[in-house]
Design an enzyme around this catalytic site. Structure first.
Site, PDB file in Angstrom:
ATOM      1  N   GLU A  74     -18.105  29.855 -17.715  1.00 36.93           N
ATOM      2  CA  GLU A  74     -18.908  29.432 -16.555  1.00 36.93           C
ATOM      3  C   GLU A  74     -19.813  28.236 -16.832  1.00 36.93           C
ATOM      4  O   GLU A  74     -20.508  27.769 -15.935  1.00 36.93           O
ATOM      5  CB  GLU A  74     -19.744  30.631 -16.065  1.00 36.93           C
ATOM      6  N   GLY A 187     -29.037  42.459 -14.808  1.00 42.02           N
ATOM      7  CA  GLY A 187     -29.016  43.909 -14.953  1.00 42.02           C
ATOM      8  C   GLY A 187     -29.299  44.725 -13.710  1.00 42.02           C
ATOM      9  O   GLY A 187     -29.255  45.949 -13.758  1.00 42.02           O
ATOM     10  N   ASP A 312     -27.386  43.241  -1.766  1.00 46.76           N
ATOM     11  CA  ASP A 312     -27.184  42.426  -2.979  1.00 46.76           C
ATOM     12  C   ASP A 312     -27.265  40.935  -2.650  1.00 46.76           C
ATOM     13  O   ASP A 312     -26.525  40.127  -3.211  1.00 46.76           O
ATOM     14  CB  ASP A 312     -25.844  42.781  -3.661  1.00 46.76           C
ATOM     15  N   TRP A 398     -22.947  31.929  -8.084  1.00 50.18           N
ATOM     16  CA  TRP A 398     -23.638  31.085  -9.076  1.00 50.18           C
ATOM     17  C   TRP A 398     -22.999  29.712  -9.224  1.00 50.18           C
ATOM     18  O   TRP A 398     -23.613  28.811  -9.805  1.00 50.18           O
ATOM     19  CB  TRP A 398     -23.655  31.788 -10.451  1.00 50.18           C
ATOM     20  N   CYS A 610     -14.446  47.912 -14.785  1.00 51.65           N
ATOM     21  CA  CYS A 610     -13.710  46.822 -15.410  1.00 51.65           C
ATOM     22  C   CYS A 610     -12.276  46.744 -14.902  1.00 51.65           C
ATOM     23  O   CYS A 610     -11.749  45.659 -14.662  1.00 51.65           O
ATOM     24  CB  CYS A 610     -13.704  46.999 -16.924  1.00 51.65           C
ATOM     25  N   MET A 650     -13.206  46.975 -24.966  1.00 46.97           N
ATOM     26  CA  MET A 650     -12.940  48.333 -24.479  1.00 46.97           C
ATOM     27  C   MET A 650     -13.808  49.311 -25.281  1.00 46.97           C
ATOM     28  O   MET A 650     -13.638  49.457 -26.482  1.00 46.97           O
ATOM     29  CB  MET A 650     -11.453  48.624 -24.676  1.00 46.97           C
TER      30      MET A 650
END
Ligand SMILES: O=C(O)c1cc(C(=O)O)c2c(n1)C(=O)C(=O)c1cc(C(=O)O)[nH]c1-2
Ligand SMILES: [Ca+2]
Length: 679
Positions: A74, A187, A312, A398, A610, A650
């Site tokens: 990113e 978070g 959100d 973002w 995930c 994982m």
């Protein structure tokens, strides 16, 4: 005699010169790209015009550089005098010779790969800050680093986490000015209390910290701004247990003229306001732009874009500082396009609202009144399932926008990711476990596992927006949401990478497509441009990922992370691209259908964050379990326990899942694949 280009002595000399004066001087020339947003105003507008609308079709690859990462990339490349700094997934920093693409050094902070689940949105990083010979970046696990820019050796490191009870991470880039380095944290999907911290750039000693939301009201408030904010929260929601939210996970902008730092604050924790603050209230300073004194961190002013956030709707999206004429008068403004779908123009001397207009269709508010309050649509806070538009992925996330003062337009990577929100009946504070997505939302989220899929279409769109008229000038429709940030130049160009794996140049005035190159993978980052030995280059870091890229993709190619640098008449060959591996829809795993309901619950709690829903899409940068080889699911026990794939992120579920959970998970995964198989 001057040291050889790219030698540690040369890098030391070059990077030691980077300070506020250099950043300001470079703003006038755009020779380099010394901060992720180019300059303190974060315009991402380069004055370079050697590459322009007339010759951009001759752009070719000058070099490419492998970032050795398979997750989201990113960061915008930061470049000074031929030295490039770039971060990849897992917060690994690369120093690259910007002439040749040769590696100078790399630094891996060795984030525990099992802790990927601690953040919501992929193990990403949005880049470095350079200052007086040091490279600053945040590691995913919350450590802030200062590295020697010449060698990549650690000068200091600091744990920025205020409380280990909450699930904090860092994904954003630090901001450095006047000898201070400022960083926030992510978070708030897991329960967190937002804050920003300034450290002394030389020593790493803490200079100041400002919390964005109040803590436990039975304890003393940190400062007056917290006492004032607490009046806008309902203590019946015991919001402090879950942190309250308001994390500063991306933009931190410095204004040298006013000596202010502007931060964009995040969503509430939990998202659902009826749990967080049952009687309502604005819940300051969620979803706000807040100005802090740059020396002391003291609150100066705020403007709240989404009072009482419920969806959100973060305000963490990158800001642009501009001086523009409005109604005939010059104004110092902030331009902002947060998740909530409105484009804001705010007076940055005092935080006063100037105007707001939706840049995509929205269904939570009809507009803003003269005082800068949204005029809400009642159903958006109903107790029923709701397709919120924008969804939690935002009308703009973002991915940085850019502002070209020549065209007067802002180039916004806009999108629609429809999402259904159904109130969660069994909310528990701080139920953070490996793999449990968004344990602090208080919603059942329709793109995860939920009986109510959203009905609205998804889209991705490049919007050219006139901030004075508050009006769209032109748009380009993309094939999918989640496209890259933008770069604009005095060559009358806009550059943007796309979800379907292209890097494209458009005419900045008209939106006409002028050039494109394949990139071998979806692009989410923004490009930068710089001048070296009289020649202009354009660089873009490619690596599919981020919150949406974890689950879906829009091209069959998924090559590893790579920096591509283009120049006029560049002749380097593109590297070989890698195809996404899929075994087709899962077949043949034995299961008992009676296990499916319990398997569903376990999957939602442990895997969905995930791996998404089996079969929903055939996967993003994390494998969708509906499209893996049958052996992987038959041998699920060997993958889930003892952590054989720890290094890929994982987690080891020993002690978190039981052996008898395995057949239930198998039933859910294979059962879902069977249910969606075309008859
Ligand atoms: O509330 C938070 O603390 C928080 C953190 C982050 C992050 O750190 O990446 C994201 C978000 N929220 C978020 O809402 C979001 O849409 C998002 C997208 C991404 C990304 O990198 O693709 N990060 C985040
Ligand atoms: Ca969030």
């Amino acid at each position: 005699q001057s040291p050889a280009k790219g030698s540690p002595e040369h890098i030391k000399a070059v990077t030691s010169a980077v300070d506020g004066a250099l950043i300001k001087a470079n703003t006038a020339t755009s020779q380099d790209w010394p901060t992720i947003g180019l300059d303190y105003a974060e315009t991402r507008f380069s004055k370079l015009n050697q590459i322009n609308a007339d010759n951009v079709k001759k752009l070719g690859l000058a070099w490419s550089y492998p970032l050795e990462s398979s997750r989201g990339v990113e960061a915008t490349p930061v470049v000074v005098d031929g030295i490039m700094y770039q971060t990849a997934s897992w917060s690994v920093v690369h120093a690259i010779d910007a002439r040749t693409g040769k590696q100078l050094w790399t630094f891996d902070p060795k984030v525990d790969r099992e802790k990927g689940y601690k953040g919501c949105c992929d193990v990403v990083n949005r880049g470095v800050a350079l200052w007086k010979g040091k490279v600053y970046f945040g590691a995913y696990d919350g450590r802030l680093f200062a590295l020697d820019a010449a060698t990549g050796k650690v000068v200091w490191e600091k744990d920025t986490i205020a409380s280990k009870e909450h699930s904090y991470t860092i994904t954003g880039a630090p901001r450095v000015f006047n000898g201070k380095v400022v960083i926030g944290n992510g978070g708030a999907e897991f329960g967190a209390r937002g804050y920003v911290t300034a450290y002394d750039a030389e020593t790493g000693n803490q200079a100041w910290r400002w919390f964005t939301v109040p803590g436990d009201p039975s304890k003393p408030f940190e400062d007056e701004s917290m006492a004032a904010a607490a009046k806008t929260w309902d203590p019946a929601g015991k919001y402090w247990i879950n942190g309250g939210g308001g994390t500063v996970w991306d933009t931190i902008t410095f204004d040298p003229d006013l000596n202010l730092v502007y931060i964009g604050t995040g969503n509430g924790s939990p998202w659902n306001q009826k749990i967080r603050s049952p009687s309502g209230g604005d819940n300051l300073y969620l979803s706000s732009i807040v100005a802090l004194n740059a020396d002391t961190g003291k609150y100066a002013w705020h403007y709240q874009e989404t009072p009482g956030d419920h969806w959100d709707y973060t305000a963490t999206q990158p800001m642009i500082l501009a001086d523009i004429n409005i109604d005939g008068a010059p104004r110092k403004v902030i331009l902002h396009a947060p998740k909530n779908g409105f484009f804001f123009v705010i007076d940055r001397t005092n935080g006063k609202f100037i105007s707001a207009k939706n840049f995509v269709d929205v269904n939570w508010a009809t507009g803003y009144d003269a005082n800068g309050r949204p005029i809400e649509i009642k159903e958006a806070r109903s107790d029923e399932a709701y397709d919120s538009i924008p969804g939690p992925a935002g009308a703009h996330n973002w991915h940085p926008m850019s502002f070209n003062p020549q065209t007067g337009l802002v180039y916004i990577p806009a999108q629609g990711v429809p999402t259904n929100l159904t109130p969660e009946k069994t909310f528990k504070h701080n139920a953070v476990e490996p793999g449990k997505f968004a344990s602090a939302t208080g919603w059942n989220i329709g793109f995860m596992l939920n009986a109510t899929p959203p009905k609205n279409p998804a889209f991705g769109r490049l919007v050219a927006w006139d901030p004075v008229k508050q009006k769209e000038a032109w748009r380009v429709e993309h094939v999918a949401p989640w496209n890259g940030g933008t770069l604009t130049t005095a060559g009358n160009l806009v550059f943007q990478g796309t979800a379907d794996g292209r890097f494209v140049a458009y005419n900045a005035t008209t939106g006409e497509k002028l050039w494109e190159s394949p990139t071998g993978s979806g692009v989410v980052a923004a490009a930068s441009t710089y001048m070296l030995d009289g020649k202009q280059y354009v660089s873009i870091a490619v690596g599919w990922g981020g919150v949406i890229g974890q689950w879906i993709r829009a091209t069959e190619l998924q090559s590893p992370g790579t920096v591509y640098t283009f120049a006029i008449d560049g002749k380097a060959p593109l590297p070989a691209f890698v195809k996404y591996q899929t075994e087709g829809l899962l077949k043949g795993v034995k299961y008992d259908p009676k296990d499916i309901p319990e398997g569903t619950a376990i999957y939602v709690a442990a895997c969905a964050a995930c791996h998404s829903v089996p079969g929903v899409d055939n996967g993003g940068n994390i494998r969708n379990l509906g499209y893996v080889a049958a052996e992987s699911i038959t041998n699920l026990k060997d993958i889930v326990f003892n952590g054989p794939f720890r290094d890929r992120g994982m987690p080891d579920f020993t002690g978190k899942l039981k052996e008898e959970d395995i057949p239930k998970l198998q039933a859910f995964i294979q059962g879902t694949a069977d249910a969606i198989r075309p008859k």
